[in-house]
Scaffold this active site. Structure first.
Site, PDB file in Angstrom:
ATOM      1  N   ASP A 187     -44.301  53.645 -69.116  1.00 14.30           N
ATOM      2  CA  ASP A 187     -45.243  53.863 -68.009  1.00 14.30           C
ATOM      3  C   ASP A 187     -45.046  55.234 -67.368  1.00 14.30           C
ATOM      4  O   ASP A 187     -45.985  55.809 -66.813  1.00 14.30           O
ATOM      5  CB  ASP A 187     -45.037  52.804 -66.912  1.00 14.30           C
ATOM      6  CG  ASP A 187     -45.524  51.432 -67.341  1.00 14.30           C
ATOM      7  OD1 ASP A 187     -46.277  51.366 -68.329  1.00 14.30           O
ATOM      8  OD2 ASP A 187     -45.151  50.440 -66.686  1.00 14.30           O
TER       9      ASP A 187
ATOM     10  N   GLN B  99     -44.724  44.012 -65.672  1.00 14.22           N
ATOM     11  CA  GLN B  99     -46.104  43.978 -66.144  1.00 14.22           C
ATOM     12  C   GLN B  99     -47.000  43.228 -65.170  1.00 14.22           C
ATOM     13  O   GLN B  99     -48.075  43.688 -64.791  1.00 14.22           O
ATOM     14  CB  GLN B  99     -46.147  43.303 -67.520  1.00 14.22           C
ATOM     15  CG  GLN B  99     -47.512  43.262 -68.133  1.00 14.22           C
ATOM     16  CD  GLN B  99     -48.045  44.654 -68.378  1.00 14.22           C
ATOM     17  OE1 GLN B  99     -47.290  45.593 -68.652  1.00 14.22           O
ATOM     18  NE2 GLN B  99     -49.338  44.824 -68.256  1.00 14.22           N
TER      19      GLN B  99
ATOM     20  N   GLU C 227     -52.037  45.740 -75.484  1.00 13.58           N
ATOM     21  CA  GLU C 227     -51.791  47.119 -75.052  1.00 13.58           C
ATOM     22  C   GLU C 227     -50.337  47.519 -75.358  1.00 13.58           C
ATOM     23  O   GLU C 227     -50.093  48.530 -75.983  1.00 13.58           O
ATOM     24  CB  GLU C 227     -52.072  47.209 -73.537  1.00 13.58           C
ATOM     25  CG  GLU C 227     -51.921  48.601 -72.967  1.00 13.58           C
ATOM     26  CD  GLU C 227     -52.063  48.604 -71.440  1.00 13.58           C
ATOM     27  OE1 GLU C 227     -52.052  47.504 -70.839  1.00 13.58           O
ATOM     28  OE2 GLU C 227     -52.174  49.697 -70.866  1.00 13.58           O
ATOM     29  N   HIS C 228     -49.402  46.707 -74.925  1.00 11.01           N
ATOM     30  CA  HIS C 228     -47.980  46.989 -75.177  1.00 11.01           C
ATOM     31  C   HIS C 228     -47.376  45.870 -76.016  1.00 11.01           C
ATOM     32  O   HIS C 228     -47.634  44.698 -75.750  1.00 11.01           O
ATOM     33  CB  HIS C 228     -47.191  47.024 -73.866  1.00 11.01           C
ATOM     34  CG  HIS C 228     -47.766  47.910 -72.815  1.00 11.01           C
ATOM     35  ND1 HIS C 228     -48.372  47.424 -71.683  1.00 11.01           N
ATOM     36  CD2 HIS C 228     -47.831  49.251 -72.726  1.00 11.01           C
ATOM     37  CE1 HIS C 228     -48.785  48.433 -70.927  1.00 11.01           C
ATOM     38  NE2 HIS C 228     -48.487  49.564 -71.542  1.00 11.01           N
TER      39      HIS C 228
ATOM     40  N   HIS D  28     -85.810  69.456 -98.726  1.00 13.97           N
ATOM     41  CA  HIS D  28     -84.375  69.582 -98.982  1.00 13.97           C
ATOM     42  C   HIS D  28     -84.152  70.144-100.396  1.00 13.97           C
ATOM     43  O   HIS D  28     -83.401  71.096-100.590  1.00 13.97           O
ATOM     44  CB  HIS D  28     -83.685  68.216 -98.881  1.00 13.97           C
ATOM     45  CG  HIS D  28     -83.368  67.787 -97.487  1.00 13.97           C
ATOM     46  ND1 HIS D  28     -84.331  67.521 -96.554  1.00 13.97           N
ATOM     47  CD2 HIS D  28     -82.171  67.575 -96.848  1.00 13.97           C
ATOM     48  CE1 HIS D  28     -83.754  67.161 -95.406  1.00 13.97           C
ATOM     49  NE2 HIS D  28     -82.447  67.181 -95.564  1.00 13.97           N
TER      50      HIS D  28
ATOM     51  N   HIS E 257     -48.722  44.519 -61.673  1.00 15.36           N
ATOM     52  CA  HIS E 257     -49.801  45.520 -61.579  1.00 15.36           C
ATOM     53  C   HIS E 257     -50.976  45.016 -60.755  1.00 15.36           C
ATOM     54  O   HIS E 257     -51.396  45.649 -59.802  1.00 15.36           O
ATOM     55  CB  HIS E 257     -50.295  45.915 -62.977  1.00 15.36           C
ATOM     56  CG  HIS E 257     -49.506  47.022 -63.580  1.00 15.36           C
ATOM     57  ND1 HIS E 257     -49.651  48.319 -63.195  1.00 15.36           N
ATOM     58  CD2 HIS E 257     -48.548  47.025 -64.536  1.00 15.36           C
ATOM     59  CE1 HIS E 257     -48.824  49.088 -63.887  1.00 15.36           C
ATOM     60  NE2 HIS E 257     -48.136  48.332 -64.703  1.00 15.36           N
TER      61      HIS E 257
END
Lengths: 454, 454
Positions: A384, A282, A350-351, A443, A285
């Site tokens: 991934d 992780q 996220e994860h 209407h 990145h």
């Protein structure tokens, strides 16, 4: 290098969410902007000017910024020749081609199972329902930078194909090729072959070597040679994200991506070496990436800490790791697994990886996360690349309200209203009553016509 | 008053889409801004200042702007007492209460049929799938202005309830109540009773008399008394729309709403009086509303034109009608129905009404629209109030990529990855290969651990 925190301390530091618009603009970025624009303007204003230029000057504006910001040569087409996309497949190792093919197959198989069908009901008088229609044309941004990301092509474009989108456009920032390299390259030299190969594997034929805010402007408003798209997907740097916010509403936007992040919840039986390896995957990145371990076991925490040190020493992206591990990553000692899940639900990562004895029972309590990885065999890195579900997942806490890329992102619903006459007669007077309570007489009269002449 | 156009002329005028950010800021608006801010700033900057004030000063900032812009008295709580919401039901006519109840029931029944369930598959090795979770807390903006809109409460909040959202907050701009009116009112006097009654009918208990950009700021960032929400829904004026764009990404945003619009495709057998009535119902919303008839029948066109004149003369909102009919509305003569559908698909209207002999076969060709109304019994106004599907539909051409409000808007997907050991062993080497092609060695090593020690 990785610290161990109490929950209280972690909430003040690594677990604290900073709203995306409060992220500090670095001195380096301002200096680069000044070098380009001749003025010290904020990134938001820089992006505004770039987009305005594309809207007003089309291809000419795009060529200007593609040269200025990414060094793409003037007078060369930024569109990758279709035959070069196909030929890229022969220029990468067979093993890579095979891996991309299997990954694409698994992603496709997964999304083909997602239920997104039109439906109707006859229970409310006549026929009501929802028609599901694919978007016509979408753009996918594939980031450049320190790594070439063929997986990003597959993870957004394959769900789009499953949805039935007719036109899928890939844009990615050009890589700099020296004059000689460019002359000697058997195919288009300004994008990594592995990215073109990923396009070839799934039959994508429209690819442009453009990036940054200028590519978002081109996709949103079109140029003489690039027709505008209906929706734009994919993460990018700050300029890309600001550009996506500025065109939001003019076209669809998948969401605003921030740095990638993983939360691991582990008990005392987790393997320290594996947990550390997943955190390092992780953290490599980029310098803003975050890997956070929550565990009630101080013993595990210490072992993971040691493993991180040991493994990191042998990894090539050491400089990135040092920063991301020291700044946004860490190990948090929780009272128990229950507290860890509560923290997860607030943080909305996220994860989320569950390296615990009974991950399934824990997974029931998870309210917010982009993806849940159940047990140590289902490690995050498989998500991934190849597990099946898209790796494009909500970041920055947006998992509270946003979803990973999926087939629904590429289709729109049309509500279907086909009432029968009996129902119309029954409900028209009620509708007219609400209309008159709202002061909307025209209407009400459109209902009166049906009541009186129906 | 309503013109008949050729397709060519219509494409240059009433069918031309103007990007939302190119809409001209009127002199009147700038003058109002100057009166408030003491400076002639653009609406976007005004909105930015208001939101910043809410973020920095919370309730105090909110009270300030609620007073300044909407005349809400200082020192009075903007939260509607729960018991007043319930009591509002006794203060509206029984017939209105009944109509709102039936409408809520039909909306609920419709959305309960929408498929939004979690699912898993075992076909890819282990268990993969998607968990569906409701958002925790959402805000719904109910516009004020020339009409009180209880239907807007039902059309957003009921799908949220079906989705399982725990906390649903309604905000709506306060109406001005004179001191005496306020003193004499049996309940909270700053919101229309009919709006509170709509809340009561569906059991909403958290309602604030706040509007404009200040309410969007409060929902997005929270104040001392109003907790922040995860996503904001509902259309509003320019200030609300600009505010929603500015907080997009910090919280979820349903979309950016523009003026409402109806496209009617009719053949020579349609009833001119009914078509005209439906156009008038659309046009009375506000001066920017648009009602466009596409028909191959010049005969029908002329009859509708006459009917519009005749019916409009007897309607109360004549001044609004005159403007919306003259400026953004019209009748377009198409070659045939095929051409009409093609125009529809390019224009992507909020509402599409098919007043033709065989509406079903035509509906198959519709690619873009918020809702399709099949046949003259299913007229648009029923969709506004009671048919079932939400009346909150994509405007401004965004039906190319956006959907009407529906249950999916209130839930998020969590990807589930629970691979079995055999599959992990099979695909880990492939994933490692892609990782190394991307230059992400730590990713590859996290796979190596499983391959070697699995």
């Amino acid at each position: 290098m990785v610290k161990i925190y109490s929950v209280e301390d972690a909430k003040k530091t690594i677990l604290k969410r900073i709203p995306p618009d409060e992220v500090k603009v670095t001195e380096g970025m301002l200096a680069r902007i000044e070098a380009t624009f001749g003025e010290r303007i904020m990134p938001e204003e820089a992006v505004r000017r770039i987009i305005r230029d594309i809207r007003e000057n089309g291809d000419a504006g795009l060529a200007l910024w593609n040269q200025k910001l990414d060094g793409f040569p003037r007078g060369v087409s930024n569109k990758v020749p279709v035959e070069d996309i196909q030929r890229s497949l022969e220029l990468i190792p067979h093993a890579e081609r095979e891996a991309l093919t299997v990954a694409a197959q698994r992603i496709r198989s997964f999304y083909q199972k997602q239920p997104t069908h039109s439906w109707v009901t006859n229970d409310l008088g006549g026929t009501l329902g929802q028609f599901i229609r694919p978007h016509h044309r979408v753009g996918v941004y594939v980031p450049g930078g320190t790594a070439a990301l063929p997986s990003s092509v597959l993870m957004s474009a394959v769900p789009a194909q499953v949805a039935g989108v007719k036109e899928i456009v890939i844009v990615s920032p050009p890589v700099r090729a020296s004059g000689q390299d460019a002359a000697e390259s058997p195919i288009f030299p300004y994008l990594p072959k592995i990215i073109l190969a990923a396009c070839a594997v799934i039959g994508i034929t429209e690819v442009y070597a453009i990036g940054g805010a200028q590519s978002i402007g081109a996709l949103a408003f079109g140029t003489e040679t690039i027709p505008p798209v209906d929706k734009i997907f994919g993460p990018g740097n700050l300029f890309v994200t600001l550009a996506k916010r500025q065109v939001f509403g003019m076209v669809g936007i998948d969401g605003l991506a921030g740095p990638t992040e993983t939360m691991i919840i582990a008990d005392g039986n987790a393997k320290p070496a594996w947990v550390a390896a997943d955190m390092l995957a992780q953290a490599e990145h980029d310098v803003l990436a975050s890997a956070i371990l929550l565990t009630p076991s101080l013993d595990l925490a210490k072992q993971v800490q040691t493993e991180l040190e040991k493994q990191a020493a042998t990894l090539p992206r050491k400089e990135i790791l040092d920063q991301s591990l020291a700044n946004q990553s860490g190990i948090v000692i929780t009272e128990n697994l229950e507290e860890a899940i509560n923290i997860n639900n607030q943080y909305a990562p996220e994860h989320l990886c569950l390296a615990v004895d009974d991950p399934w029972s824990l997974s029931d309590k998870v309210k917010n996360a982009g993806g849940i990885f159940i047990g140590e065999q289902s490690f995050e890195m498989l998500g991934d690349y190849i597990a099946g579900p898209s790796h494009v997942m909500p970041t920055g806490g947006s998992a509270r309200f946003a979803s990973p890329v999926n087939v629904w992102d590429f289709v729109h619903i049309i509500s279907l209203i086909a009432l029968d006459k009996k129902t119309t007669q029954e409900i028209s007077p009620l509708a007219a009553r609400i209309a008159r309570a709202e002061g909307l007489e025209a209407h009400a009269r459109s209902a009166d016509f049906r009541i009186n002449e129906g």
